[in-house]
Design a protein around this motif. Structure first.
Motif, PDB file in Angstrom:
ATOM      1  N   ALA A 229       1.156  -1.128   0.545  1.00 20.23           N
ATOM      2  CA  ALA A 229       0.296  -0.026  -0.426  1.00 20.23           C
ATOM      3  C   ALA A 229       1.067   1.177  -0.105  1.00 20.23           C
ATOM      4  N   ALA A 230      -0.315   2.355  -0.842  1.00 16.75           N
ATOM      5  CA  ALA A 230       0.629   3.621  -0.526  1.00 16.75           C
ATOM      6  C   ALA A 230      -0.122   4.623   0.165  1.00 16.75           C
ATOM      7  N   HIS A 231       0.449   5.913   0.729  1.00 19.00           N
ATOM      8  CA  HIS A 231      -0.220   7.188   1.523  1.00 19.00           C
ATOM      9  C   HIS A 231       0.593   8.390   1.426  1.00 19.00           C
ATOM     10  N   PHE A 232      -0.268   9.088   1.057  1.00 19.05           N
ATOM     11  CA  PHE A 232       0.383  10.607   0.435  1.00 19.05           C
ATOM     12  C   PHE A 232      -0.684  11.681   1.693  1.00 19.05           C
ATOM     13  N   GLU A 233       0.349  12.307   1.993  1.00 18.27           N
ATOM     14  CA  GLU A 233      -0.578  13.421   2.428  1.00 18.27           C
ATOM     15  C   GLU A 233      -0.328  14.752   2.975  1.00 18.27           C
ATOM     16  N   HIS A 234      -0.830  15.870   2.714  1.00 20.52           N
ATOM     17  CA  HIS A 234      -0.234  17.092   2.753  1.00 20.52           C
ATOM     18  C   HIS A 234      -1.458  17.902   3.723  1.00 20.52           C
ATOM     19  N   SER A 235      -1.173  19.032   4.228  1.00 16.48           N
ATOM     20  CA  SER A 235      -1.944  20.223   4.937  1.00 16.48           C
ATOM     21  C   SER A 235      -2.042  21.343   4.180  1.00 16.48           C
ATOM     22  N   ILE A 236      -3.271  21.463   3.936  1.00 15.53           N
ATOM     23  CA  ILE A 236      -3.595  22.976   2.908  1.00 15.53           C
ATOM     24  C   ILE A 236      -4.594  23.800   3.543  1.00 15.53           C
ATOM     25  N   ALA A 237      -4.418  24.597   3.347  1.00 12.92           N
ATOM     26  CA  ALA A 237      -5.666  26.327   3.574  1.00 12.92           C
ATOM     27  C   ALA A 237      -6.051  26.198   1.736  1.00 12.92           C
ATOM     28  N   PRO A 243      -5.230  27.297  -3.320  1.00 15.97           N
ATOM     29  CA  PRO A 243      -4.363  25.921  -3.004  1.00 15.97           C
ATOM     30  C   PRO A 243      -3.159  26.113  -2.071  1.00 15.97           C
ATOM     31  N   TRP A 244      -3.317  26.428  -0.678  1.00 16.56           N
ATOM     32  CA  TRP A 244      -1.585  26.226  -0.209  1.00 16.56           C
ATOM     33  C   TRP A 244      -1.117  25.640   0.563  1.00 16.56           C
ATOM     34  N   VAL A 245      -0.056  25.123   0.062  1.00 14.88           N
ATOM     35  CA  VAL A 245       0.247  23.447   0.901  1.00 14.88           C
ATOM     36  C   VAL A 245       1.582  23.662   1.232  1.00 14.88           C
ATOM     37  N   LEU A 246       0.421  24.116   3.094  1.00  8.59           N
ATOM     38  CA  LEU A 246       0.963  24.264   4.270  1.00  8.59           C
ATOM     39  C   LEU A 246       2.292  23.499   5.066  1.00  8.59           C
ATOM     40  N   THR A 247       2.159  21.921   4.107  1.00  9.07           N
ATOM     41  CA  THR A 247       3.477  21.574   4.693  1.00  9.07           C
ATOM     42  C   THR A 247       3.877  20.563   3.523  1.00  9.07           C
ATOM     43  N   ALA A 248       4.061  21.270   2.440  1.00  8.96           N
ATOM     44  CA  ALA A 248       5.337  21.667   1.352  1.00  8.96           C
ATOM     45  C   ALA A 248       6.225  22.865   1.263  1.00  8.96           C
ATOM     46  N   LEU A 249       7.490  22.077   1.241  1.00  3.86           N
ATOM     47  CA  LEU A 249       8.717  23.257   1.238  1.00  3.86           C
ATOM     48  C   LEU A 249       8.437  24.442   0.078  1.00  3.86           C
ATOM     49  N   ASP A 250       7.487  24.815  -0.894  1.00  5.42           N
ATOM     50  CA  ASP A 250       8.046  25.124  -1.485  1.00  5.42           C
ATOM     51  C   ASP A 250       5.731  26.373  -0.927  1.00  5.42           C
ATOM     52  N   GLY A 251       5.312  25.658  -0.683  1.00 11.80           N
ATOM     53  CA  GLY A 251       3.342  25.591  -0.630  1.00 11.80           C
ATOM     54  C   GLY A 251       3.234  25.063  -1.926  1.00 11.80           C
ATOM     55  N   GLY A 252       3.284  24.458  -2.238  1.00 15.98           N
ATOM     56  CA  GLY A 252       2.706  23.457  -3.711  1.00 15.98           C
ATOM     57  C   GLY A 252       3.118  24.788  -4.690  1.00 15.98           C
ATOM     58  N   ALA A 253       3.138  25.093  -5.280  1.00 18.28           N
ATOM     59  CA  ALA A 253       3.647  25.948  -5.801  1.00 18.28           C
ATOM     60  C   ALA A 253       4.281  25.340  -7.539  1.00 18.28           C
ATOM     61  N   GLU A 254       5.885  24.590  -7.573  1.00 12.98           N
ATOM     62  CA  GLU A 254       5.798  23.994  -8.634  1.00 12.98           C
ATOM     63  C   GLU A 254       4.445  22.241  -8.900  1.00 12.98           C
ATOM     64  N   VAL A 261      -2.461  25.095 -12.209  1.00  9.43           N
ATOM     65  CA  VAL A 261      -3.474  25.209 -10.566  1.00  9.43           C
ATOM     66  C   VAL A 261      -3.137  26.738 -10.121  1.00  9.43           C
ATOM     67  N   SER A 262      -3.875  27.383  -9.457  1.00 11.17           N
ATOM     68  CA  SER A 262      -3.523  29.379  -9.333  1.00 11.17           C
ATOM     69  C   SER A 262      -3.529  28.568  -7.645  1.00 11.17           C
ATOM     70  N   THR A 263      -1.817  29.451  -7.219  1.00 12.34           N
ATOM     71  CA  THR A 263      -1.971  29.786  -5.619  1.00 12.34           C
ATOM     72  C   THR A 263      -1.618  30.911  -5.400  1.00 12.34           C
ATOM     73  N   PRO A 264      -1.383  31.448  -3.729  1.00 10.82           N
ATOM     74  CA  PRO A 264      -1.219  32.188  -3.129  1.00 10.82           C
ATOM     75  C   PRO A 264       0.037  33.505  -4.445  1.00 10.82           C
ATOM     76  N   ALA A 265       0.030  34.519  -4.144  1.00 10.96           N
ATOM     77  CA  ALA A 265       1.539  34.656  -4.476  1.00 10.96           C
ATOM     78  C   ALA A 265       2.249  34.693  -3.737  1.00 10.96           C
ATOM     79  N   THR A 266       2.105  35.128  -2.602  1.00  8.09           N
ATOM     80  CA  THR A 266       2.999  34.982  -1.271  1.00  8.09           C
ATOM     81  C   THR A 266       2.866  33.495  -1.002  1.00  8.09           C
ATOM     82  N   VAL A 267       4.267  32.659  -0.628  1.00  4.94           N
ATOM     83  CA  VAL A 267       3.838  31.107   0.255  1.00  4.94           C
ATOM     84  C   VAL A 267       4.951  30.562   0.493  1.00  4.94           C
ATOM     85  N   SER A 268       5.685  31.958   1.286  1.00  8.72           N
ATOM     86  CA  SER A 268       6.513  31.845   2.355  1.00  8.72           C
ATOM     87  C   SER A 268       6.498  31.187   3.536  1.00  8.72           C
TER      88      SER A 268
END
Length: 268
Positions: A229-237, A243-254, A261-268
């Protein structure tokens, strides 16, 4: 009750999410033949202390460790032990942290050494399904949109079992909050997605059937048929700009930008 965060509170969620992302990177880099789940738990404890954060797994419902380490046919909630990883295994790391009262939660499944092409595809397809679900998160949408996108992505890739007993959840001042986020399409549309809502999205798929069982330790979840089995997860705002991917180092931008998919201008 669904918790809606202010921009300042989302900044706190991001800080907790970055702790989770950074420690995931350290644990993943340590995985190799001969390393044990207990070694990874020790790394997680050390790295949490270094960042002034706490585990939201340790003691949760009696769970005895800081990270769930699930190997091969274990889907989720594996309790770390001293069984060494072998070349060809796959290891799922489900890990979370609390920083200044805000929770982050993420999971990833990684190979140990070389694995067959079928296993590589399993991991890639589950990860892509996660991102399909994240890409479906937009202000004004519905929670059902997430599960619909995940299921569509999985079914398009192969004959996988979609685990239904476990799914995503709201996250914020507690690790598990409303709403529940299914990994498949449901008849119920679910709550509307609004800015400030935070969700943990986490598909789990198997090479065989979706049926699972819990071992006598009351935590470890295995596939009934013994398939891996495989399992993947992120926390997202949810934000007005995507969407802003809170648990991705780049906020999910790449990943999200590659999907259009559009992302917030600032994902610091």
């Amino acid at each position: 009750m669904i918790e809606i965060k202010t921009p300042a509170e989302l900044a706190g969620m991001r800080a907790a999410g970055l702790v989770v992302a950074e420690i995931h990177e350290v644990m993943r880099a340590a995985i190799a033949p001969g390393v044990t789940p207990l070694d990874l738990d020790a790394i997680a404890r050390r790295e949490l202390a270094a960042r002034g954060a706490m585990s939201n797994f340790l003691g949760y419902g009696g769970f005895p460790a800081t990270v769930c380490v699930s190997v091969n046919d274990v889907v989720v909630h594996g309790i770390p032990d001293d069984t060494a990883f072998r070349d060809g295994d796959i290891v799922s790391l489900d890990f979370g942290a609390v920083l200044d009262g805000w929770h982050g939660d993420a999971a990833v499944t990684v190979p140990v050494g070389s694995v067959p092409d079928e296993i590589t595809k399993l991991l890639t397809d589950c990860d892509d399904a996660l991102w399909a679900g994240i890409g479906a998160i937009r202000s004004g949408g519905r929670v059902r949109d997430i599960g619909t996108a995940i299921e569509k992505a999985i079914v398009s890739r192969g004959d996988y079992g979609i685990v239904e007993e476990y799914g995503g959840h709201g996250i914020g001042t507690a690790m598990h909050q409303d709403p529940h986020v299914m990994n498949y399409r449901t008849r119920q549309r679910g709550p509307r997605l609004v800015p400030g809502m935070c969700l943990a999205v986490e598909p789990m798929i198997t090479l065989g059937g979706p049926e699972t069982h819990v071992l006598d330790d009351e935590w470890t979840v295995k596939t009934d048929d013994g398939t891996w089995a495989a399992h993947f997860e992120h926390s997202i705002a949810v934000t007005p700009d995507g969407p802003w991917v809170l648990t991705a180092l780049d906020g999910g931008a790449e990943r999200l930008s590659a999907m259009g998919v559009s992302t917030p201008a600032t994902v610091s």
